[in-house]
Design an enzyme around this catalytic site. Structure first.
Site, PDB file in Angstrom:
ATOM      1  N   LYS A 256       0.839  -1.202   0.000  1.00 57.95           N
ATOM      2  CA  LYS A 256       0.000   0.000   0.000  1.00 57.95           C
ATOM      3  C   LYS A 256       0.872   1.249   0.000  1.00 57.95           C
ATOM      4  O   LYS A 256       1.858   1.335   0.751  1.00 57.95           O
ATOM      5  CB  LYS A 256      -0.913   0.029   1.230  1.00 57.95           C
ATOM      6  CG  LYS A 256      -1.933  -1.087   1.265  1.00 57.95           C
ATOM      7  CD  LYS A 256      -2.841  -0.999   2.474  1.00 57.95           C
ATOM      8  CE  LYS A 256      -3.871   0.091   2.326  1.00 57.95           C
ATOM      9  NZ  LYS A 256      -4.862   0.063   3.429  1.00 57.95           N
TER      10      LYS A 256
ATOM     11  N   TYR B 260      -2.581  -9.542   3.998  1.00 58.30           N
ATOM     12  CA  TYR B 260      -3.779  -9.404   3.174  1.00 58.30           C
ATOM     13  C   TYR B 260      -4.909 -10.246   3.755  1.00 58.30           C
ATOM     14  O   TYR B 260      -4.778 -11.464   3.898  1.00 58.30           O
ATOM     15  CB  TYR B 260      -3.494  -9.835   1.741  1.00 58.30           C
ATOM     16  CG  TYR B 260      -4.679  -9.692   0.816  1.00 58.30           C
ATOM     17  CD1 TYR B 260      -5.277  -8.455   0.616  1.00 58.30           C
ATOM     18  CD2 TYR B 260      -5.208 -10.801   0.152  1.00 58.30           C
ATOM     19  CE1 TYR B 260      -6.359  -8.307  -0.229  1.00 58.30           C
ATOM     20  CE2 TYR B 260      -6.293 -10.666  -0.705  1.00 58.30           C
ATOM     21  CZ  TYR B 260      -6.867  -9.421  -0.887  1.00 58.30           C
ATOM     22  OH  TYR B 260      -7.940  -9.276  -1.721  1.00 58.30           O
TER      23      TYR B 260
ATOM     24  N   HIS C 170     -15.659  -4.174   3.388  1.00 56.48           N
ATOM     25  CA  HIS C 170     -15.130  -2.824   3.575  1.00 56.48           C
ATOM     26  C   HIS C 170     -16.222  -1.993   4.248  1.00 56.48           C
ATOM     27  O   HIS C 170     -17.253  -1.713   3.635  1.00 56.48           O
ATOM     28  CB  HIS C 170     -14.746  -2.232   2.220  1.00 56.48           C
ATOM     29  CG  HIS C 170     -14.065  -0.898   2.307  1.00 56.48           C
ATOM     30  ND1 HIS C 170     -13.275  -0.390   1.303  1.00 56.48           N
ATOM     31  CD2 HIS C 170     -14.056   0.050   3.269  1.00 56.48           C
ATOM     32  CE1 HIS C 170     -12.812   0.799   1.651  1.00 56.48           C
ATOM     33  NE2 HIS C 170     -13.287   1.089   2.835  1.00 56.48           N
TER      34      HIS C 170
ATOM     35  N   LYS D 116     -15.017   2.015  -5.419  1.00 53.59           N
ATOM     36  CA  LYS D 116     -16.353   1.707  -4.915  1.00 53.59           C
ATOM     37  C   LYS D 116     -17.412   1.917  -6.004  1.00 53.59           C
ATOM     38  O   LYS D 116     -17.348   2.877  -6.767  1.00 53.59           O
ATOM     39  CB  LYS D 116     -16.662   2.606  -3.711  1.00 53.59           C
ATOM     40  CG  LYS D 116     -15.693   2.424  -2.551  1.00 53.59           C
ATOM     41  CD  LYS D 116     -15.874   3.509  -1.499  1.00 53.59           C
ATOM     42  CE  LYS D 116     -14.818   3.427  -0.427  1.00 53.59           C
ATOM     43  NZ  LYS D 116     -14.888   4.554   0.532  1.00 53.59           N
TER      44      LYS D 116
ATOM     45  N   ARG E   8     -11.711  14.187   4.674  1.00 52.10           N
ATOM     46  CA  ARG E   8     -12.525  15.027   3.793  1.00 52.10           C
ATOM     47  C   ARG E   8     -13.928  14.462   3.769  1.00 52.10           C
ATOM     48  O   ARG E   8     -14.202  13.427   4.367  1.00 52.10           O
ATOM     49  CB  ARG E   8     -11.960  14.998   2.373  1.00 52.10           C
ATOM     50  CG  ARG E   8     -11.780  13.573   1.847  1.00 52.10           C
ATOM     51  CD  ARG E   8     -11.420  13.505   0.391  1.00 52.10           C
ATOM     52  NE  ARG E   8     -10.993  12.172  -0.014  1.00 52.10           N
ATOM     53  CZ  ARG E   8     -11.790  11.156  -0.261  1.00 52.10           C
ATOM     54  NH1 ARG E   8     -13.109  11.297  -0.113  1.00 52.10           N
ATOM     55  NH2 ARG E   8     -11.325   9.984  -0.635  1.00 52.10           N
TER      56      ARG E   8
ATOM     57  N   ARG F 129     -23.101   4.631  -7.751  1.00 53.78           N
ATOM     58  CA  ARG F 129     -22.352   5.640  -8.502  1.00 53.78           C
ATOM     59  C   ARG F 129     -22.621   5.444  -9.995  1.00 53.78           C
ATOM     60  O   ARG F 129     -22.433   4.348 -10.531  1.00 53.78           O
ATOM     61  CB  ARG F 129     -20.856   5.521  -8.235  1.00 53.78           C
ATOM     62  CG  ARG F 129     -20.471   5.704  -6.777  1.00 53.78           C
ATOM     63  CD  ARG F 129     -18.977   5.814  -6.624  1.00 53.78           C
ATOM     64  NE  ARG F 129     -18.585   5.823  -5.221  1.00 53.78           N
ATOM     65  CZ  ARG F 129     -17.396   6.222  -4.773  1.00 53.78           C
ATOM     66  NH1 ARG F 129     -16.483   6.659  -5.631  1.00 53.78           N
ATOM     67  NH2 ARG F 129     -17.111   6.194  -3.486  1.00 53.78           N
TER      68      ARG F 129
END
Length: 448
Positions: A158, A202, A208, A237, A292, A338
């Site tokens: 990551k 992992y 999530h 996502k 944010r 989305r």
């Protein structure tokens, strides 16, 4: 309260902030690139200034141009939205040095939590479970291999400054780890200007789950429950919902309190999202903080009735939170899809171009957040999301049925969108039964 705010962003989130400001009686200044000139949402701002050419590096990422627009527009604060400069601590510092409030956390808190390695240390100090990972940054193949052999494959590489899946790779053996390490470092350097990476064990087939938090400048913090973001494609996502089907009531409460502890430990103020993964046994582990507002914030707004953009503005202006944890209830079930201008049949190839006709769904419990309209030209330079379709109903079953109906009503002629894929996902028995994880879409709809 502020008199004028500049929105340092574009599209859907810029319109979302303009709407909130209008309801609060706050004037707005919009900025736009040449590619966004003439966009209808700009007409809703009190003023709008062009800040450069189409490429984000020459406009929405150009700090000097944004500050100049803020000074000409005589604003007291800047809302960064999400993406672009929203988590850029340097931009945050520049705003404050120019006597302009940044609607978000302090630069120090942002920098601490923006560095995933530092964020893990803060989580540990707050007593929040973290995924087993390297003690610090990985500087060589030898270090990476040593860690992988200690915890066992597979491992996750990551980027410390990562986001949106960039600079992230899974490795299942020595050879894959060596090549993936170089790829992740190069991608992170290109995307964020910082190629530093670390390693985690992992967790296979995780859920999530993220927790929305608000913290003010008076020592108060609350969580607004969780969102499940497990329906993803390559760490991007696609569908978000609340509440999550993967956590018990006890775990749900624990995760909320853990998120609050972490935010308070970091001295954080404003809106934040604390992200976790949940394994097959229901154990949760901290992975990162988004300093944010999130794309999926409407999911939380629908189940709590709290306007998160207005809350951000109030906190930044110095107001205390008007509610306590006991005041925040989660009611019903919300789902967000989305709507990206992409073609799922062609490996999600971007589909920019003119929207010849847009028919927006409606009805009880349906919300469509979008800056797009019939005749709007989707530019090829930015994120492909053109809108978010959100539903809120008393139960999850009713929410799924409502979303399927709304997706069937949605028409976006002239370009391709992911709406047909959403219909497939929501109609699948595994989704209906909550048997999903972060690999569900790739295993079920993209295999081969």
């Amino acid at each position: 309260m502020y008199e004028r705010i500049l929105i340092a962003n574009r599209g859907e989130i810029a319109l979302r902030v303009i709407r909130a400001c209008r309801e609060l009686g706050i004037g707005t200044v919009a900025v736009y690139s040449e590619a966004d000139r003439g966009a209808h949402y700009l007409d809703l701002a009190d003023e709008a200034y062009c800040i450069g050419p189409a490429k984000a590096a020459d406009s929405y990422l150009k700090i000097a141009s944004i500050i100049s627009a803020a000074e000409v527009g005589n604003v007291q604060a800047i809302h960064p939205g999400y993406g672009f400069l929203a988590e850029n601590a340097h931009f945050n510092e520049v705003c404050r040095s120019c006597k302009i409030d940044f609607i978000g956390p302090s630069p120090e808190a942002m920098a601490q939590l923006g560095d995933k390695n530092s964020a893990r240390s803060i989580a540990r100090a707050a007593g929040v479970p973290v995924v087993p990972g390297s003690d610090g940054l990985i500087n060589s193949e030898e270090e990476a291999l040593r860690f992988a052999h200690e915890v066992g494959f597979p491992v996750l590489i990551k980027a410390v400054a990562g986001g949106g899946g960039k600079g992230m790779r899974v490795a299942s053996n020595d050879l894959a780890l060596k090549s993936s390490l170089q790829q992740a470092q190069a991608e992170a350097e290109a995307a964020f200007g910082n190629g530093a990476v670390y390693l985690e064990k992992y967790v296979q087939h995780p859920r999530h789950v993220e927790v929305q938090v608000l913290a003010d400048g008076h020592g108060n913090a609350v969580h607004l429950w969780e969102r499940d973001c497990s329906v993803q494609r390559r760490h991007q996502k696609l569908i978000e919902e609340s509440p999550s089907t993967s956590v018990s009531a006890e775990t749900r409460a624990e995760m909320g309190e853990a998120a609050k502890r972490l935010i308070l430990q970091a001295g954080y103020q404003n809106a934040a999202t604390v992200e976790f993964i949940v394994d097959s046994e229901g154990k949760y582990y901290f992975i990162e903080v988004n300093a944010r507002i999130q794309v999926e914030h409407p999911v939380t707004e629908m189940v709590t009735g709290i306007d998160l953009i207005k809350a951000q503005i109030a906190i930044a202006s110095g107001e205390p939170l008007p509610f306590t944890q006991d005041d925040i209830k989660s009611s019903g079930h919300a789902i967000e899809c989305r709507i990206n201008a992409e073609d799922p049949a062609r490996n999600f190839q971007p589909s920019p171009g003119r929207i010849e006709r847009l028919i927006v769904p409606g009805g009880f419990g349906v919300r469509f957040d979008s800056h797009a309209h019939s005749g709007y030209v989707v530019p090829p330079y930015y994120d492909s999301m053109i809108g978010k379709l959100i539903v809120h109903q008393p139960t999850r079953e009713e929410a799924i049925a409502c979303m399927l109906r709304a997706l069937a009503e949605l028409r976006v002629d002239g370009i391709k969108t992911v709406a047909p894929l959403h219909q497939e996902i929501l109609s699948h028995s595994a989704f209906a039964e909550g048997r999903i994880d972060t690999t569900f879409v790739e295993r079920t709809f993209m295999a081969g």
